[in-house]
Write an enzyme that holds these catalytic residues in place. Structure first.
Site, mmCIF file in Angstrom:
data_model
loop_
_atom_site.group_PDB
_atom_site.id
_atom_site.type_symbol
_atom_site.label_atom_id
_atom_site.label_comp_id
_atom_site.label_asym_id
_atom_site.label_seq_id
_atom_site.Cartn_x
_atom_site.Cartn_y
_atom_site.Cartn_z
ATOM 1 N N HIS A 1 -1.136 -8.191 3.136
ATOM 2 C CA HIS A 1 -0.818 -8.749 4.462
ATOM 3 C C HIS A 1 -1.712 -8.201 5.563
ATOM 4 C CE1 HIS A 1 1.650 -5.384 6.275
ATOM 5 N NE2 HIS A 1 1.563 -4.988 5.037
ATOM 6 N N CYS B 1 4.881 1.127 12.092
ATOM 7 C CA CYS B 1 5.929 1.915 11.418
ATOM 8 C C CYS B 1 6.342 3.101 12.266
ATOM 9 C CB CYS B 1 5.473 2.387 10.055
ATOM 10 S SG CYS B 1 3.893 3.182 10.103
ATOM 11 N N ALA C 1 0.835 -1.208 0.000
ATOM 12 C CA ALA C 1 0.000 0.000 0.000
ATOM 13 C C ALA C 1 0.865 1.250 0.000
ATOM 14 C CB ALA C 1 -0.899 0.004 1.232
HETATM 15 C C1 LIG Z 1 -3.799 2.768 6.607
HETATM 16 C C2 LIG Z 1 -2.495 2.187 6.180
HETATM 17 N N1 LIG Z 1 -1.973 2.554 4.978
HETATM 18 C C3 LIG Z 1 -0.795 2.048 4.557
HETATM 19 C C4 LIG Z 1 -0.074 1.156 5.324
HETATM 20 C C5 LIG Z 1 1.241 0.619 4.792
HETATM 21 O O1 LIG Z 1 1.097 -0.742 4.465
HETATM 22 P P1 LIG Z 1 2.396 -1.483 3.833
HETATM 23 O O2 LIG Z 1 1.912 -2.871 3.476
HETATM 24 O O3 LIG Z 1 3.433 -1.495 4.959
HETATM 25 O O4 LIG Z 1 2.850 -0.693 2.672
HETATM 26 C C6 LIG Z 1 -0.582 0.744 6.575
HETATM 27 C C7 LIG Z 1 0.201 -0.205 7.450
HETATM 28 N N2 LIG Z 1 0.025 0.088 8.844
HETATM 29 C C8 LIG Z 1 0.642 -0.823 9.781
HETATM 30 C C9 LIG Z 1 2.140 -0.791 9.642
HETATM 31 S S1 LIG Z 1 2.765 0.824 9.810
HETATM 32 C C10 LIG Z 1 0.209 -0.478 11.227
HETATM 33 O O5 LIG Z 1 0.797 -1.030 12.157
HETATM 34 O O6 LIG Z 1 -0.750 0.320 11.361
HETATM 35 C C11 LIG Z 1 -1.807 1.259 6.994
HETATM 36 O O7 LIG Z 1 -2.336 0.888 8.179
#
Ligand SMILES: Cc1ncc(COP(=O)(O)O)c(CN[C@@H](CS)C(=O)O)c1O
Length: 398
Positions: free
Chosen positions: A203, A328, A71
């Site tokens: 994921h 993050c 994402a």
């Molecule tokens: C709303 C939202 N938008 C983007 C991301 C990023 O997803 P990725 O697959 O890492 O690219 C997340 C991922 N939030 C995780 C990891 S920071 C949390 O612990 O809240 C999200 O919640």
């Protein structure tokens, strides 16, 4: 006992998803773009995966779903290509978003601000959401994009995407929604929501890490973020991770079909409420943003007088995984930015604990977690220099 309650950070890959992926590592391993049968033998399952993705978000056949790494890539692609297409090469110079978006949105917007783009970060109210009227008021003649998330990763709060989409349509402004924390938890219907683009990551709904997608409504022009081969009709170059794409499609199918959603609401929502009710019986605790209008699996709770990190350490010693907010941002010991956005003072903003459940949790695990949360709160408050329980103090708000 190991109890995983951090599903908004990432989820376990569903065994059925893993089974679907297995053949595409050592048996059906051709490059899908190769003309020979090693390549074309991947196509049937890849097309099925795309069908599952289109079905899962109710995308129209003529729309595009582009496979990305996650994402974060999808969010960056939207923000930076709108900058290229409508700001650098156009008359626009403004983006509207919110102050509780994931860093993949806010950091990309911060980057553009350094290039001279103006960004409005809309405040959220005490319930942690904003209304379509606020978006309407923020839109200007030179607004190139509105990007407001579908559901917040820390509070679970669901935003009025359909109403915001209607405002953007009326104003003729592109509307993107980061649906990463919505898919598999609440219904995501891109046609009903008047949305032009949404981002997602496998994921978060029991698919593999490292694969995600960007839905792009028919007619929305967006320069590629990745140039090179002709994959995804040239919209996103690079050899597709075939196994992960197939896994994401299967995970979407499992997560979004009627039974799964009903199960998620009834099973996961009941478990989340049981956990939350038990914690709220402890004095000086409060659910950040209130208990309404949330994804069924998430609760962000402030436990006054208990540092979030200390609580996590204590729970981890007993095999319980939770977080103080988004993964993050968990490395830095800053106050929770979402709680700051709610206007909570710095001390309180360090007391947030996020529990995010999934369909793989059960009641025995929740009972175990409740038992250890109560013990941890008692232990940590007893050694706290700043917390003293007074009968009135449990009425204190944020
Ligand atoms: C709303 C939202 N938008 C983007 C991301 C990023 O997803 P990725 O697959 O890492 O690219 C997340 C991922 N939030 C995780 C990891 S920071 C949390 O612990 O809240 C999200 O919640």
């Amino acid at each position: 006992m190991q109890v995983y309650l951090d599903n908004n950070a990432t989820t376990k890959v569903d065994e059925k998803v893993f089974e679907e992926m297995k053949p595409f590592f050592c048996e059906v391993y051709g490059n899908p773009n190769s003309l020979h049968s090693f390549g074309s033998s991947t196509h049937k399952k890849m097309l099925e995966a795309l069908d599952y993705l289109y079905e899962g978000i109710n995308a129209a056949d003529e729309d595009d779903i582009i496979i990305t790494a996650n994402a974060t890539e999808a969010n960056n692609w939207v923000i930076k290509s709108v900058w290229l297409d409508k700001i650098l090469d156009g008359e626009k110079n403004h983006i509207v978003t919110s102050e509780v978006e994931h860093p993949a949105i806010t950091a990309a917007c911060n980057f553009l601000e350094k290039k001279g783009v103006e960004v409005t970060y809309l405040n959220v109210n005490e319930e942690g959401i904003l209304d379509a009227e606020a978006v309407k008021k923020a839109i200007r003649e030179d607004t190139a994009l509105v990007s407001i998330m579908w559901a917040n990763n820390e509070t679970g709060k669901i935003f009025p995407v359909k109403e915001i989409g209607a405002v953007c349509r009326e104003k003729g402004v592109l509307f993107h929604s980061d649906a990463t924390q919505a898919i598999g938890k609440v219904e995501v219907d891109v046609q009903d929501a008047n949305v032009d683009m949404i981002s997602f990551s496998a994921h978060k709904f029991h698919g593999p890490k490292g694969v995600g997608g960007l839905y792009i409504k028919k007619g929305v022009e967006l320069s590629p973020y990745m140039h090179g081969g002709e994959q995804m009709d040239g919209r996103r170059a690079g050899t597709v991770d075939v196994a992960s794409m197939i896994g994401m499609g299967k995970a979407m199918h499992l997560a979004t079909n009627t039974m799964a959603i009903a199960y998620e609401k009834n099973h996961v929502g009941m478990l989340r409420d049981k956990l939350e009710n038990a914690i709220l019986k402890i004095p000086d605790t409060i659910v950040i943003g209130g208990r309404e209008n949330r994804t069924p699996n998430t609760t962000l709770i402030s436990i006054k007088g208990v540092e979030g990190e200390s609580m996590l350490w204590d729970l981890n010693q007993n095999g319980i995984a939770a977080s103080t907010g988004s993964a993050c941002a968990s490395e830095d010991l800053e106050a929770n930015p979402v709680m700051n956005a709610f206007g909570s003072d710095s001390e309180l903003a360090h007391t947030g604990i996020r529990f995010s459940l999934s369909r793989f949790n059960n009641e025995e695990q929740i009972d175990y977690a409740i038992e250890h949360i109560k013990k941890a709160v008692e232990r940590l408050r007893n050694i706290s220099s700043s917390y003293a329980y007074t009968p009135k103090s449990h009425e204190s708000g944020l």
